[in-house]
Scaffold this active site. Structure first.
Site, PDB file in Angstrom:
ATOM      1  N   TYR A  53       0.840  -1.201   0.000  1.00 23.62           N
ATOM      2  CA  TYR A  53       0.000   0.000   0.000  1.00 23.62           C
ATOM      3  C   TYR A  53       0.875   1.251   0.000  1.00 23.62           C
ATOM      4  O   TYR A  53       0.647   2.193  -0.774  1.00 23.62           O
ATOM      5  CB  TYR A  53      -0.902  -0.035   1.233  1.00 23.62           C
ATOM      6  CG  TYR A  53      -1.934   1.056   1.300  1.00 23.62           C
ATOM      7  CD1 TYR A  53      -3.167   0.903   0.667  1.00 23.62           C
ATOM      8  CD2 TYR A  53      -1.701   2.222   2.014  1.00 23.62           C
ATOM      9  CE1 TYR A  53      -4.129   1.897   0.742  1.00 23.62           C
ATOM     10  CE2 TYR A  53      -2.656   3.223   2.094  1.00 23.62           C
ATOM     11  CZ  TYR A  53      -3.869   3.048   1.451  1.00 23.62           C
ATOM     12  OH  TYR A  53      -4.818   4.048   1.527  1.00 23.62           O
TER      13      TYR A  53
ATOM     14  N   LYS B  71       0.966   3.887  -3.196  1.00 23.72           N
ATOM     15  CA  LYS B  71       0.534   5.270  -2.981  1.00 23.72           C
ATOM     16  C   LYS B  71       1.694   6.248  -3.167  1.00 23.72           C
ATOM     17  O   LYS B  71       1.492   7.370  -3.634  1.00 23.72           O
ATOM     18  CB  LYS B  71      -0.058   5.413  -1.585  1.00 23.72           C
ATOM     19  CG  LYS B  71      -1.368   4.660  -1.370  1.00 23.72           C
ATOM     20  CD  LYS B  71      -2.429   5.096  -2.353  1.00 23.72           C
ATOM     21  CE  LYS B  71      -3.811   4.552  -1.981  1.00 23.72           C
ATOM     22  NZ  LYS B  71      -4.833   4.892  -3.000  1.00 23.72           N
TER      23      LYS B  71
END
Length: 303
Positions: free
Chosen positions: A166, A170
């Site tokens: 993640y 991102k």
């Protein structure tokens, strides 16, 4: 100030069936945008599908007098990204706004993380952004107008334990967004990033009982502003959570110039290298890459 509207504009919002994306869609539709609600209805880890998730948001928008269609293609494939954009063009004739909000997450300590889990998350965040932007970007450039908003995260900026995929996805979106901003500007296509936080299903498992109000509708106005034709921001990072709206950017210390270095000299001058007494910000647009190079070159010329 007059009400900001989106009449005549067509917006694609990925991951718009729940959470943040749903609130983005409802707000834009309420202000006149025609909206493609993209969401295959997966679990928060990316498993399964449920076509009713996207359709329920469409029904809500239509009941309120707005115009929307549902799309359940996956952003994680080239074919899915193209199909999402094709659906917008088939239904509404154009694409003006692209908000890539689709998100999954798989929690695992890095030493235990399988490549399949890492890859699945990257496929939605980073590759997903590529797939939908690659299909929409040429259309926007050719029509001379577009607004792209990619979704980064506090974890993408500062990291977090047990969610390496993640964080990586991102963080990588910042670089992609800056590239799109630079290539699109001359065609009227601007790209910015939102760094949001809200109490959505991705927060499941966290104790949020002591958190202040952090609903998705607190983030939606900032995203809607970035999607508006009056917004001229480009290659910017906007933070929005718990009622706070801010801008984030990379800051560098002044640094130290020497014509030659040894390992020991780097260690000896570390205090000067790290000193925050004088800092510099190089805005990505319109020429941050070259501003950065020229600053370093000028230091060498001054000695």
């Amino acid at each position: 100030m007059a009400e900001l509207r989106y009449d005549g504009r067509v917006a694609i919002i990925t991951g718009a069936g729940r959470g943040l994306g749903r609130d983005y869609a409802l707000l834009l539709a309420a202000r006149g945008a025609r909206v493609v609600i993209n969401d295959p209805g997966t679990s928060r880890t990316g498993d399964g599908t449920d076509s009713s998730v996207a359709q329920e948001v469409v029904d809500e928008i239509r009941a309120a007098g707005g115009d929307a269609i549902a799309n359940t293609d996956s952003v994680a494939t080239v074919e899915g990204g193209k199909a999402i954009v094709d659906a917008a063009v088939a239904a509404f004739g154009r694409v003006d706004i692209l908000i890539h909000n689709a998100t999954i997450n798989r929690h695992k300590a890095f030493r235990e993380m399988a490549f399949e889990d890492f890859s699945a998350v990257i496929d939605v965040h980073l590759h997903g952004a590529f797939h939908v932007a690659r299909a929409a970007f040429p259309l926007m450039c050719d029509q001379g107008y577009g607004r792209i908003i990619l979704t980064s995260s506090i974890a993408g900026l500062y990291g977090e334990r047990n969610v390496a995929a993640y964080c990586a996805g991102k963080g990588a979106l910042i670089g992609l967004g800056n590239a799109l901003a630079l290539e699109g500007a001359e065609h009227g296509v601007l790209c910015n990033l939102i760094v949001p936080a809200a109490k959505t299903r991705l927060a499941e498992g966290r104790d949020t009982s002591a958190f202040p109000p952090m609903e998705a509708d607190l983030v939606a106005p900032t995203v809607a502003w970035l999607a508006h034709e009056d917004c001229k921001a480009n290659a910017e990072l906007f933070v929005s959570l718990a009622g706070r709206v801010a801008k984030a950017f990379v800051t560098e210390t002044r640094g130290v110039y020497q014509p030659h270095w040894t390992i020991e000299e780097v260690a000896a001058r570390l205090g000067e290298i790290e000193s925050r007494g004088e800092t510099h910000v190089f805005s990505p647009a319109p020429r941050g890459f070259y501003d950065h190079l020229n600053y370093s070159f000028d230091l060498s010329k001054s000695r």
